[in-house]
Write a protein that holds these residues in place. Structure first.
Motif, short mmCIF file in Angstrom:
data_model
loop_
_atom_site.label_atom_id
_atom_site.label_comp_id
_atom_site.label_asym_id
_atom_site.label_seq_id
_atom_site.Cartn_x
_atom_site.Cartn_y
_atom_site.Cartn_z
N VAL A 87 0.85 -1.19 0.00
CA VAL A 87 0.00 0.00 0.00
C VAL A 87 0.89 1.24 0.00
O VAL A 87 1.94 1.26 0.66
N ARG A 115 -0.55 -3.41 -4.21
CA ARG A 115 -1.92 -3.75 -4.61
C ARG A 115 -2.87 -2.55 -4.54
O ARG A 115 -3.93 -2.56 -5.16
N LEU A 116 -2.48 -1.50 -3.77
CA LEU A 116 -3.38 -0.37 -3.55
C LEU A 116 -2.59 0.92 -3.46
O LEU A 116 -1.57 0.98 -2.77
N GLU A 169 -5.20 -1.30 -7.39
CA GLU A 169 -6.45 -0.64 -7.02
C GLU A 169 -6.16 0.82 -6.68
O GLU A 169 -5.17 1.12 -6.01
N ARG A 203 -7.74 4.35 -4.96
CA ARG A 203 -8.74 5.04 -4.16
C ARG A 203 -8.27 6.46 -3.92
O ARG A 203 -7.07 6.77 -4.09
N ALA A 229 -13.37 1.76 -4.54
CA ALA A 229 -12.23 1.32 -5.34
C ALA A 229 -12.43 1.74 -6.79
O ALA A 229 -13.53 1.63 -7.34
#
Length: 555
Positions: free
Chosen positions: A284, A310-311, A331, A333, A349
């Motif tokens: 992250v 992943r994010l 992903e 956000r 997301a």
């Protein structure tokens, strides 16, 4: 100092005083919120789990090792007279020592007061005096700046890194904060979730920096497990923001609150970002400002999507951010936050509403109001006001600044100073800082919306829109741009690109090209510096004889 060596076993810790858990169900138990209780809890429950990974050499700290270092440093601070409630300045770049000091201060129930490493002169003098600190932990390269300012209250320095001559009594970090033996005394009373854990200074772009009083509950609510449920204890959060900024110190605490882990890099660097992600196993990250744009505009590589990441939380959410997510297979956000509040807006997301900051998360109320705090109609621009249903979930005021506290908290709501609009789906869109809005010939212009269009040009790496005085009154629009590496920006071609993408009154009159935009250490563009330069020497479309279709009158 060999920081791979665990703290000596001859250090003991006196049991902390106990108290009943808060009766209010909105306030979590102390061992989910208070730093001391969290450090002890995870060292007991998951001693071998990795808490920290350092990018520079791959060193790791388990939760047990982390607690040993925190306790050792807390004992050293105690030996210098630091106790519960005391404020201690930290004036240093990110590093192992600052991590130790940050958490050790909170372990004692003391208050961590980090200072922006760019501060000097009167601004540095102001934050030192407002802090009420008697002790400062200072990097040797920065210590001379403290000798150049009047510091009536500050009594002693702890020097880390290189040697430094100072006018205040000083001790070396290795000598003072790494004791071999001793007993760490218990706090005088239980450390409570609403106690202050830090004073975080605002950037001071419109006046002297204000010290935001942040409680444990404030920072917990800022990005904790309930606020950001999409970040879990299995994640490793990449810290690439300075620890004097909420974007650096906040995630360190909230990953501790989850029992997760952290990856520490010296600073954000476009060229080495993906190497750092792979080396540390980061899953992250948070990308401020133009970081995602920088990464998205780099040449494609065959292993673009082959990373543990992943994010990514990207602020603001432009077209480049969504392309960034697709290209690298992660992903995306976005949120809206500031030091004083606690992430009131959070997106789903991979949001489809480009430019949105998300919707109001559970536990907060958000209003858009006019200058009299009266609600504006849906779709109309207004100042964002915020309040929460959990006590202490936002700032506890500005330290030693009751006037600013009263102004920000008037009518029972916190006034953000940011202009927003809301669509029918509940999405909030940032329009501008109230102070950054541009007014040109009767039209209000969002500098943010201008910048979004300018940076969409393939040759533009970053952009800032500012108001400059117009000879006919009000403002003219100037954009300051920096090119993508290896490219050049032709102002006339950029103007032609923009004419088809924005309202006629938004099209800039002036374009200035710089190698890169001036920024603070927290990656914010220094618009005050750009405004101070004015339009002299910038490319001027009116001087070039270029008119914009739709102009109702010309200068």
């Amino acid at each position: 100092m060999d920081d791979a060596t665990r703290a000596p076993a001859r250090i003991s810790v006196a049991p902390a005083p106990q108290a009943a858990q808060p009766a209010d169900p909105r306030i979590p138990p102390r061992d989910r919120v208070v730093t001391r209780d969290l450090v002890d809890r995870w060292a007991r429950e998951r001693p071998d789990k990795t808490f920290l990974v350092f990018d520079d050499d791959g060193e790791t700290w388990s939760y047990a090792q982390f607690r040993d270092r925190v306790v050792q440093t807390a004992l050293g601070l105690q030996g210098l007279g630091v106790g519960q409630g005391d404020h201690v300045l930290v004036f240093a770049p990110n590093g192992r020592e600052q991590i130790r000091v940050y958490f050790a201060l909170n372990y004692l129930g003391a208050v961590y007061v980090p200072i922006n490493t760019a501060y000097r002169g009167k601004l540095l003098e102001h934050v030192v005096e407002v802090s009420d600190a008697r002790l400062a932990v200072v990097h040797g390269d920065l210590a001379p700046r403290l000798s150049e300012v009047a510091t009536a209250r500050l009594e002693r320095l702890v020097i880390l890194g290189p040697e430094a001559e100072t006018r205040l009594p000083a001790v070396r970090y290795e000598e003072a904060l790494l004791p071999e033996t001793g007993e760490l005394a218990a706090p005088a009373r239980p450390i409570q979730p609403w106690d202050p854990m830090a004073i975080i200074y605002t950037s001071g772009t419109t006046g002297p920096s204000k010290g935001v009083l942040a409680s444990y509950l404030h920072i917990f609510s800022n990005a904790g497990p309930e606020t950001w449920p999409f970040v879990t204890e299995d994640d490793r959060y990449l810290i690439n923001a300075p620890m004097f900024h909420i974007g650096g110190m906040g995630p360190m605490y909230v990953m501790l609150a989850r029992g997760g882990s952290l990856a520490m890099v010296e600073r954000f660097d476009t060229a080495t970002f993906w190497d750092s992600v792979r080396n540390t196993g980061a899953t992250v990250c948070f990308l401020l400002g133009v970081m995602a744009t920088f990464l998205e505009k780099r040449p494609p590589a065959p292993d673009d999507a082959d990373t543990p990441l992943r994010l990514a939380l990207v602020v603001p959410l432009g077209e480049e951010a969504l392309r960034f997510g697709k290209r690298f297979g992660i992903e995306i956000r976005t949120i809206f936050n500031m030091t004083e509040i606690s992430s009131p807006l959070v997106s789903e997301a991979n949001p489809s509403a480009v430019g949105a900051c998300g919707t109001a998360r559970p536990g907060v109320e958000v209003r858009l109001v006019d200058e009299n705090d009266c609600e504006v109609a849906r779709g109309t621009v207004g100042e964002m006001l915020v309040r929460t249903d959990r006590p202490w979930a936002m700032n506890s005021g500005y330290h030693r600044n009751p006037e600013a506290t009263a102004k920000a908290w008037r009518n029972g709501w916190f006034h953000t100073g940011d202009a927003f609009r809301q669509d029918d789906a509940g999405n909030f869109f940032f329009v501008d800082r109230m102070k950054d809005a541009i007014r040109r010939r009767g039209e209000n212009i969002s500098s943010f919306e201008v910048e979004v269009e300018v940076v969409a040009h393939p040759d533009v790496n970053e952009a800032a829109a500012v108001a400059v005085p117009s000879e006919v009154g009000e403002d003219d629009v100037m954009v300051v741009v920096a090119p993508v590496a290896g490219r050049e920006i032709d102002p006339a071609a950029l103007l032609e690109f923009l004419r088809g993408r924005m309202a006629y009154f938004m099209v800039p009159r002036y374009i200035r090209v710089l190698p890169e935009l001036p920024k603070t250490p927290s990656a914010k563009v220094m618009k005050t510096e750009l405004r101070a330069q004015g339009a002299a020497g910038a490319w001027d479309r009116e001087a070039a004889g270029i008119r914009v279709k739709g102009e109702r009158f010309a200068g």
